[in-house]
Design an enzyme around this catalytic site. Structure first.
Site, short mmCIF file in Angstrom:
data_model
loop_
_atom_site.label_atom_id
_atom_site.label_comp_id
_atom_site.label_asym_id
_atom_site.label_seq_id
_atom_site.Cartn_x
_atom_site.Cartn_y
_atom_site.Cartn_z
N TYR A 126 0.85 -1.19 0.00
CA TYR A 126 0.00 0.00 0.00
C TYR A 126 0.89 1.25 0.00
CZ TYR A 126 -3.88 -3.07 1.46
OH TYR A 126 -4.83 -4.07 1.56
N GLN A 177 -17.07 -1.25 -2.64
CA GLN A 177 -16.61 0.09 -3.03
C GLN A 177 -17.73 1.12 -3.05
OE1 GLN A 177 -14.87 -1.47 -6.54
NE2 GLN A 177 -12.87 -1.77 -5.61
N GLY A 178 -18.64 0.96 -2.10
CA GLY A 178 -19.68 1.96 -1.92
C GLY A 178 -21.03 1.64 -2.53
N LEU A 187 -23.09 -0.73 -1.90
CA LEU A 187 -24.08 -1.12 -0.90
C LEU A 187 -24.54 0.04 -0.03
CD1 LEU A 187 -22.68 -4.64 0.06
CD2 LEU A 187 -24.81 -4.15 -1.14
N LYS A 243 -25.94 5.11 -2.32
CA LYS A 243 -25.84 6.50 -2.82
C LYS A 243 -25.76 6.56 -4.34
CE LYS A 243 -20.80 6.87 -2.16
NZ LYS A 243 -19.73 7.62 -1.46
#
Length: 329
Positions: free
Chosen positions: A69, A219-220, A222, A225
């Site tokens: 990372y 990655q968002g 769920l 938005k």
């Protein structure tokens, strides 16, 4: 630090180490460096400090980082945050990962001091093999990991992205060395349930190995938005916007599940994100924990909120059924 919220903890694998059901994934602390780190924008250290502080105060007691990372930037940022906050080692457990691609098991032992140094000298509580692809065998890698435990360089050993066969092999080698495999970190969410069919989850339950779920919110997706406001997809940086989940057909397919999460969120007075995380960490008893990330303070607050309630069995089953119709198995 201010008063810490108490949340239920569970054992990591067969160890005596107690972890919160959610840890904080730290990929986003990569400072935008390296091939892997470029997925995320550069975050100011002050923001990282705030996110780590908020997570700890909310009862999250462990952090998952990796050598790859940002080429060590995530480790350094995490180590710096914990030092700045003056957090005792036993209150902030660290899971780190060795990068195996194009390397042999000898580098597990030869690079460990660099990892500890990157973390500001803090103890590595769980050291994981990041991928199953290496120039060395699983046996050689686990023997090297066992050597690290013997030399008090790390406390426990885990793997990541290992299939059932390789996971069982790793467990057996460590058992022969007098230790055990603590965890397997794999992709798992309401939209990706392959570990339930390929033997990984069943083997983990049988052997007492903790499953660490990464990408628990896809990655968002769920969060709901993007279903409510598809225009947000055009603002996404990095490759995730090209995922089939973000295409109109993907949003249509997952809409029934997301709508149920929204109904549950209203019922419990929480968010869709918190419902999805709560299902993940409770549906299989204590076997599955998850590592959502947080690039903003409100993300950390969302994570914490997911630890403060438990879905009823009836509601968990309803979510399971809705998930089954759209998930990848």
């Amino acid at each position: 630090m201010s008063t810490k919220t108490k949340v239920a903890q569970r054992r990591l694998g067969k160890s005596k180490m107690k972890i919160s059901a959610l840890g904080l994934g730290c990929w986003q602390f990569s400072k935008g460096q390296g091939f892997v780190g470029r997925f995320w924008p550069d975050m100011p250290q002050e923001d990282i400090n705030d996110i780590v502080k908020m997570s700890l105060e909310g009862g999250i007691n462990w952090f998952d980082t990796a050598e790859v990372y940002g080429k060590g930037q995530s480790e350094q940022a995490l180590g710096e945050a914990l030092t700045n906050l003056n957090v005792p080692e036993d209150q902030a457990l660290i899971a780190d990962k060795w990068w195996p691609l194009m390397r042999g098991s000898y580098s597990i032992t030869s690079t460990i001091d660099k990892r500890i140094e990157a973390l500001n000298g803090r103890t590595i509580d769980l050291y994981q093999v990041h991928q199953p692809f290496s120039l060395s065998s699983v046996k050689a890698q686990m023997k090297a990991m066992a050597e690290l435990i013997r030399n008090n360089k790390v406390r426990h050993v885990g793997v990541s992205n290992f299939n059932e066969y390789k996971m069982r092999e790793a467990q057996q080698v460590l058992q022969d060395e007098g230790y055990f495999l603590a965890s397997n970190q794999v992709k798992y969410s309401l939209l990706d349930r392959r570990i339930e069919k390929n033997g990984v989850l069943d083997a983990a339950k049988e052997l007492g190995i903790t499953i660490i779920a990464y990408s628990p919110l896809e990655q968002g997706i769920l969060s709901g938005k993007f279903h409510k406001n598809p225009e947000l997809i055009s603002n996404i940086s990095g490759p995730r916007k090209y995922s089939s989940l973000f295409k109109p057909s993907g949003l249509r397919k997952t809409k029934p599940l997301v709508e149920l999460l929204e109904q549950m969120a209203e019922k419990y007075g929480v968010s869709e994100t918190q419902i999805a995380l709560n299902w993940l960490i409770h549906y299989h008893g204590n076997t599955v924990v998850a590592i959502p990330g947080a690039s903003k303070k409100h993300h950390a607050k969302e994570n914490i909120g997911a630890l403060q309630f438990i879905l009823s069995d009836e509601d968990m089953d309803a979510i399971e059924q809705a998930s089954r119709k759209v998930a990848r198995f």
